[in-house]
Design a protein around this motif. Structure first.
Motif, PDB file in Angstrom:
ATOM      1  N   ASP B 172       0.790  -1.084  -0.042  1.00  9.04           N
ATOM      2  CA  ASP B 172       0.055  -0.049  -0.020  1.00  9.04           C
ATOM      3  C   ASP B 172       0.819   1.356   0.057  1.00  9.04           C
ATOM      4  O   ASP B 172       1.944   1.411   0.803  1.00  9.04           O
ATOM      5  CB  ASP B 172      -0.902   0.011   1.201  1.00  9.04           C
ATOM      6  N   GLY B 173       0.374   2.177  -0.659  1.00 10.21           N
ATOM      7  CA  GLY B 173       1.161   3.530  -0.727  1.00 10.21           C
ATOM      8  C   GLY B 173       0.498   4.503   0.337  1.00 10.21           C
ATOM      9  O   GLY B 173      -0.291   3.990   1.302  1.00 10.21           O
ATOM     10  N   LYS B 175      -1.545   6.889   0.326  1.00 12.60           N
ATOM     11  CA  LYS B 175      -2.767   7.352   0.159  1.00 12.60           C
ATOM     12  C   LYS B 175      -3.661   6.115   0.040  1.00 12.60           C
ATOM     13  O   LYS B 175      -5.063   6.299  -0.030  1.00 12.60           O
ATOM     14  CB  LYS B 175      -2.959   8.077  -1.265  1.00 12.60           C
ATOM     15  N   ASP B 176      -3.301   4.948   0.138  1.00  9.00           N
ATOM     16  CA  ASP B 176      -4.175   3.654  -0.011  1.00  9.00           C
ATOM     17  C   ASP B 176      -4.508   3.355   1.206  1.00  9.00           C
ATOM     18  O   ASP B 176      -4.127   3.362   2.240  1.00  9.00           O
ATOM     19  CB  ASP B 176      -3.259   2.710  -0.664  1.00  9.00           C
ATOM     20  N   THR B 177      -5.928   2.752   1.179  1.00  9.30           N
ATOM     21  CA  THR B 177      -6.515   2.274   2.657  1.00  9.30           C
ATOM     22  C   THR B 177      -6.081   0.910   2.707  1.00  9.30           C
ATOM     23  O   THR B 177      -6.032   0.290   1.730  1.00  9.30           O
ATOM     24  CB  THR B 177      -8.045   2.241   2.260  1.00  9.30           C
TER      25      THR B 177
END
Lengths: 213, 216
Positions: B172-173, B175-177
């Motif tokens: 996950d980056g 900004k990813d949930t």
């Protein structure tokens, strides 16, 4: 790195303090500037959004909106610099099924779910199928259509523009209505015949095939 | 991605109901040149196969039963459902020149031509021979393809995603949930509308009564 030489960066060199509060939300994170691709996750699915409460959906809407504004700024800046926007699929999804923005797709699904919940509540409490009132009306050309009501501050008998609308049909239009009905019936019959013909041809070609194999 | 290809794909292409599908997909430049909006071509009859009976997927190994390369086995590289076509890698080829310009005759390449689904058969992995395949349900309730000769299950081929992402190796980056947060259930059914719930949560109390309006 064209992004780095934008006006904001040049101004930053002059002012040693922080960026103007809030405006940094319009831009991507600094490590991503100038990258040809920025990786991003999958959009929210309707199934995932259905499990969220109203407050969560409300907050998510604004998060998505800010992200969308950021991507649009990036797109505009890329157009200005005449380069390719990094990872355009974050904004636009290039799949056969549709070309909606990846972010906009999430927002549309969110909106659908809020509408679903409102519809369910309204049906339960009032039995009304539609949220907005309307009625069937005939226009001046004799066509029946669903007229959706609009909200006005004055009653209809005081509304001059509304009184100029004609929701009735005069007698001389009758022959045209008759012709329209005839044409519609003719087209229905033609379509039915075409369907039967199509079915017959398919039968002829492919049952022959299955008979030989 | 090249800008021209991007622009060609950007607008959702609307195809008419009597569109003739070819080997180029409808949004490509070549297909748009072959089938401009006003063009009507002779109707081609395609055997009606129900979506649930379709058993050939991209990446499957199949054997060719008819045509130039009959008896050979190959992997499916593309499936065109509208014409019941499969295109195999390197089989059923004809040769042509590509990239011709001016005096240069172009590169001589082998281009595959499509085969109908009735002309190919799935290969049973146990004995590597062509078989007929049926859709059946396992004990768990999963719908699988079963070879009629040996009864072996043919698993659906694993194909790489077009964007090259492998879901198992995804990190996950910022900004990813996270998956836990995305799947967490916070919804509780209530008789309040969306607006009322938000107003309740944020403490907004509306004391103004709207002016009288008319709906017509």
């Amino acid at each position: 790195n064209n992004m780095g030489t934008s006006l904001a960066q040049q101004c930053r060199a002059l002012h040693t303090s922080q960026w103007r509060r809030g405006l940094e939300a319009f831009f991507d994170e600094t490590p991503n500037w100038g990258e040809p691709t920025v990786k991003s996750g999958a959009p929210w699915t309707a199934k995932q959004l259905r499990t969220k409460s109203s407050e969560d959906l409300h907050k998510l809407w604004y998060v998505l909106l800010k992200e969308k504004n950021m991507l649009l700024t990036v797109e505009q800046e890329a157009k200005r610099q005449r380069v390719q926007m990094p990872s355009p699929e974050r904004l636009t999804k290039f799949i056969i099924k549709g070309s909606l923005f990846q972010i906009e797709r999430s927002m549309k699904r969110l909106d659908t779910i809020v509408q679903e919940r409102e519809n369910a509540l309204r049906l339960l409490q009032t039995g009304q199928e539609r949220g907005r009132p309307g009625t069937w009306r005939k226009d001046f050309f004799g066509r029946t259509f669903w007229y959706r009501f609009k909200e006005y501050p004055i009653p209809w008998y005081l509304n001059r523009r509304y009184k100029r609308k004609r929701f009735f049909t005069l007698k001389y239009v009758d022959s045209f209505i008759r012709r329209r009905i005839e044409s519609h019936l003719h087209n229905t019959i033609l379509k039915k015949k075409a369907d039967l013909e199509n079915k017959r041809k398919l039968q002829e070609k492919f049952s022959k095939l299955s008979a030989t194999t | 991605m090249r800008l021209t290809a991007l622009l060609a794909m950007a607008a959702r292409v609307k195809v008419p109901p009597d569109y003739r599908y070819g080997t180029s997909r409808p949004w490509t430049v070549g297909a748009q040149r072959m089938n401009p909006p006003g063009k009507k071509r002779r109707k081609v009859f395609v055997e009606p196969i129900q979506p649930e009976d379709w058993s050939l997927f991209k990446g499957d190994t199949v054997e060719v039963l008819a045509g130039k390369d009959s008896g050979k086995q190959g992997k499916i590289s593309q499936v065109i459902r509208a014409r019941n076509w499969v295109i195999l890698e390197g089989l059923n080829t004809h040769y042509r020149y590509i990239g011709k310009s001016g005096e240069y005759r172009g590169t001589y390449i082998a281009s595959e031509s499509p085969l109908l689904v009735r002309e190919v058969a799935l290969v049973d992995p146990s004995d590597r021979k062509p078989t007929q395949v049926e859709w059946r349900f396992t004990e768990e309730g999963e719908r699988v393809r079963v070879s009629l000769r040996s009864g072996r299950i043919l698993p659906k081929p694993v194909v790489q995603r077009r964007d090259g992402i492998v879901p198992e190796q995804w990190k996950d980056g910022p900004k990813d949930t996270s998956p836990d947060d995305a799947l967490e259930k916070t919804y509780s059914a209530s008789l309040k509308t969306f607006e009322e719930e938000i107003a309740g949560a944020t403490g907004v109390v509306e004391t103004r009564a709207g002016r009288r309006t008319f709906w017509y």
